[in-house]
Design an enzyme around this catalytic site. Structure first.
Site, mmCIF file in Angstrom:
data_model
loop_
_atom_site.group_PDB
_atom_site.id
_atom_site.type_symbol
_atom_site.label_atom_id
_atom_site.label_comp_id
_atom_site.label_asym_id
_atom_site.label_seq_id
_atom_site.Cartn_x
_atom_site.Cartn_y
_atom_site.Cartn_z
ATOM 1 N N CYS A 1 -5.583 11.586 -14.211
ATOM 2 C CA CYS A 1 -6.264 11.739 -15.510
ATOM 3 C C CYS A 1 -7.731 12.131 -15.465
ATOM 4 O O CYS A 1 -8.663 11.437 -15.902
ATOM 5 C CB CYS A 1 -6.190 10.081 -16.245
ATOM 6 S SG CYS A 1 -6.869 10.338 -17.960
ATOM 7 N N ASP A 36 0.773 -1.241 0.052
ATOM 8 C CA ASP A 36 -0.029 0.095 0.016
ATOM 9 C C ASP A 36 0.872 1.428 -0.136
ATOM 10 O O ASP A 36 1.724 1.467 1.056
ATOM 11 C CB ASP A 36 -0.911 0.198 1.185
ATOM 12 C CG ASP A 36 -1.992 1.095 1.029
ATOM 13 O OD1 ASP A 36 -1.830 1.999 0.626
ATOM 14 O OD2 ASP A 36 -3.205 0.635 1.448
HETATM 15 C C1 LIG Z 1 -4.060 5.622 -12.222
HETATM 16 S S1 LIG Z 1 -3.585 4.029 -12.007
HETATM 17 C C2 LIG Z 1 -1.816 4.234 -12.268
HETATM 18 C C3 LIG Z 1 -1.383 3.917 -13.813
HETATM 19 C C4 LIG Z 1 0.003 3.886 -13.891
HETATM 20 N N1 LIG Z 1 0.784 4.684 -13.202
HETATM 21 C C5 LIG Z 1 0.373 3.549 -15.345
HETATM 22 O O1 LIG Z 1 0.932 4.468 -16.020
HETATM 23 O O2 LIG Z 1 0.199 2.408 -15.936
HETATM 24 C C6 LIG Z 1 -3.489 4.006 -10.395
HETATM 25 C C7 LIG Z 1 -2.921 2.653 -9.697
HETATM 26 O O3 LIG Z 1 -2.678 2.900 -8.412
HETATM 27 C C8 LIG Z 1 -3.266 1.599 -7.588
HETATM 28 N N2 LIG Z 1 -3.384 1.703 -6.218
HETATM 29 C C9 LIG Z 1 -4.683 2.192 -5.791
HETATM 30 N N3 LIG Z 1 -4.715 2.368 -4.518
HETATM 31 C C10 LIG Z 1 -3.387 2.259 -4.245
HETATM 32 C C11 LIG Z 1 -2.500 2.420 -2.930
HETATM 33 N N4 LIG Z 1 -3.028 2.702 -1.859
HETATM 34 N N5 LIG Z 1 -1.401 1.933 -2.960
HETATM 35 C C12 LIG Z 1 -0.616 1.772 -4.213
HETATM 36 N N6 LIG Z 1 -1.337 1.578 -5.507
HETATM 37 C C13 LIG Z 1 -2.653 1.940 -5.308
HETATM 38 C C14 LIG Z 1 -4.326 1.120 -8.522
HETATM 39 O O4 LIG Z 1 -4.263 -0.446 -8.519
HETATM 40 C C15 LIG Z 1 -3.787 1.432 -10.047
HETATM 41 O O5 LIG Z 1 -3.182 0.408 -10.373
#
Ligand SMILES: C[S@@+](CC[C@H](N)C(=O)[O-])C[C@H]1O[C@@H](n2cnc3c(N)ncnc32)[C@H](O)[C@@H]1O
Length: 545
Positions: free
Chosen positions: A480, A406
């Site tokens: 985004c 996380d």
């Molecule tokens: C907007 S996407 C990221 C896209 C990525 N950076 C890319 O360019 O392919 C957000 C990501 O954050 C992850 N996420 C959500 N909550 C999170 C957390 N508490 N810690 C880490 N990752 C998390 C989601 O599973 C998702 O894969």
């Protein structure tokens, strides 16, 4: 699509900003991004009818597999074996295969919460539809889903009852029929007859009703219907734009707020949102050069990102450069914000980089490629196990360590110690309102109620990033979505709550020189209608020494 940006059933239901797996590149428009044709007819194709096109490729009843076999998972991560909808009945006259495929896809989206970009390719494959039939099915599916709110108003007016009171199979067939009548060049008689055939096979009791509704819709053209149904522009301009350009009112309001209440520009954005986006490739630094790659794939070098290539058509997943890892599919805006993190000057050490929300790995693929060139290491954090595996795949052979944990614990977790990173990217989960071009159903699924939990997460992740970055290091906060509460408000609140002192870096200076219309800074909002990119937001903060 074989690139790392492919989205799957999304546990967070966040911003699905990546090119859809079935997306085909559309021809690149010369010159700067501009508003496309207004609300007139979209390119259709003359209807040939099932007889002209033949019945080859139409699966018989025995060929049909269960819904579970195609489309896989829905948004809740459930298989589709529980689907309750009706497929065509054996022995009934089915409609032509392209319309049948579109119906199946639209029904799966509404019934099973499926994603059109995942379910449609499966249906096309199963029905063995290619070429013009597949293109027609795709246009019908995507067009119907995009224009859904407006189509529902038309269907309801013609039916004399709210669409919620129409049996779902008949309702979806009528939505497809209305789309053909009002948005394509399909002749009226073919749209009516084919829709009635379709209803006969999926909702036999509603055949007469569907016939009457379709005939009523066919009595007027799109402009007439819009004139009748759209709120008056002077009295309710946002409501008017919402119907004219098929976006929920709350989203139009949010876009207008960010665009300074300039409703003409808001309309240009909405029109652009209704166009399928050009597919962009990212030529991975050190592995490919954008100009050479453009030559190789018959595309064009991007207007802004030094890594971008605009595809002219075809399936990106089949390109050799994608297959062998020299490039990946990635919106140019995503490339620009990742590159901006690396363009920010930092003094002293510059070898430890962190991507706090890395899945499925698009930006990590770009950051990792540059890390290899600069002798740095990227730690890529992703909370969802299966998405962490996608990051590993996207960054194979790069100096990238993937941690499934996380990101909110950064600065407290011994694996992500406080003050230990030189550059940190927070590509935060968000509503994805900046990439509505890519997910036709997303605009109708998203609700204002999605914002509070997402903004809490955004603030916590930014606060964690500010703890994890060293004094003098930089954090890029990216969404985004242009929604103000996910951008300006989340950044201000996240920075305040972190307890860490940090200052804005003018993000405009970190983007390629000459990029137009970047606003007053220090944050930057990119736009589809201004820059041809997704509506990416970028804020860059430097932790005080
Ligand atoms: C907007 S996407 C990221 C896209 C990525 N950076 C890319 O360019 O392919 C957000 C990501 O954050 C992850 N996420 C959500 N909550 C999170 C957390 N508490 N810690 C880490 N990752 C998390 C989601 O599973 C998702 O894969």
């Amino acid at each position: 699509m074989t690139g790392p940006e492919q989205r799957d059933a999304d546990p967070r239901a966040d911003d699905p900003r990546d090119p859809a797996p079935d997306e085909r590149a559309r021809p690149h428009r010369a010159g700067p991004p501009h508003a496309a044709a207004g609300r007139g007819r979209l390119p259709g194709r003359p209807d040939q009818g099932p007889a002209a096109r033949g019945q080859a490729g139409r699966p018989g009843a025995g060929d049909r597999r269960s819904g579970m076999d195609r489309g896989g998972m829905n948004r809740a991560g459930q298989g589709r074996d529980a689907r309750s909808g009706r497929g065509p009945r054996p022995g009934r006259p089915p409609s032509d295969p392209a319309r049948q495929a579109a119906y199946e896809a639209v029904a799966a989206v509404h019934r099973d919460d499926a994603y059109a970009n995942l379910v449609l390719p499966e249906i096309l494959r199963e029905m063995r539809l290619h070429g013009r039939d597949a293109a027609f099915a795709t246009e019908l599916t995507y067009g119907t889903l995009r224009a859904l709110g407006t189509l529902d108003l038309v269907v309801a007016a013609a039916a004399g009852r709210d669409v919620a009171r129409i049996d779902p199979p008949a309702r979806d067939a009528l939505r497809l029929g209305a789309y053909q009548l009002l948005f394509t060049r399909v002749p009226s008689h073919a749209a009516v007859n084919q829709t009635v055939d379709l209803v006969r096979s999926v909702a036999p009791g509603a055949t007469g009703f569907a016939n009457a509704v379709m005939r009523e819709i066919s009595e007027s053209d799109l402009d007439t219907w819009l004139g009748r149904l759209a709120p008056d522009a002077a009295q309710d301009p946002v409501g008017n734009l919402s119907v004219l350009h098929h976006h929920p009112r709350w989203i139009v309001r949010a876009f207008a707020d960010v665009l300074g209440n300039d409703l003409e520009e808001t309309a240009r954005l909405l029109i652009e949102d209704n166009q399928p986006p050009v597919v962009h490739l990212c030529a991975r630094p050190g592995r490919a050069d954008a100009v050479d790659l453009a030559d190789e794939v018959g595309g064009l070098p991007g207007a802004f990102s030094p890594y971008a290539v605009y595809l002219n058509g075809g399936a990106p997943g089949e390109l050799a450069a994608i297959v062998d890892g020299r490039a990946h599919v990635q919106d140019e805006g995503s490339q620009l914000v990742a590159a901006a993190l690396l363009a920010a000057p930092v003094e002293g050490s510059d070898a430890r980089w962190l991507d706090l929300c890395a899945g499925p790995g698009g930006k990590a693929g770009l950051l990792g490629a540059v890390a290899a060139q600069r002798g740095a290491e990227l730690v890529a954090v992703e909370v969802a196990e299966h998405r962490a595996r996608l990051v590993e795949r996207a960054t194979a052979g790069m100096p990238v360590r993937v941690l499934t944990t996380d990101g909110r614990d950064a600065g407290r977790d011994p694996l992500l110690p406080a003050g230990s990173f030189d550059r940190v990217l927070v590509d935060a989960p968000c509503t994805g309102l900046g990439s509505l071009r890519r997910r036709p159903e997303a605009r109708w699924r998203r609700q204002p109620g999605d914002l509070p939990p997402l903004t809490r997460l955004q603030r916590d992740l930014l606060a964690a990033a500010l703890r994890a970055v060293r004094p003098g290091g930089v954090v890029a906060y990216v969404t985004c979505s242009p929604h103000m509460v996910e951008t300006q408000v989340s950044v201000t609140e996240g920075a305040r709550r972190s307890g860490v002192e940090a200052d804005f870096v003018d993000a405009r200076t970190l983007l390629p020189a000459g990029m137009p219309k970047l606003g007053p800074g220090p944050t930057v909002q990119l736009w589809p209608h201004r820059h041809g990119t997704d509506a990416m937001f970028l804020a860059v903060l430097r932790r005080a020494e």
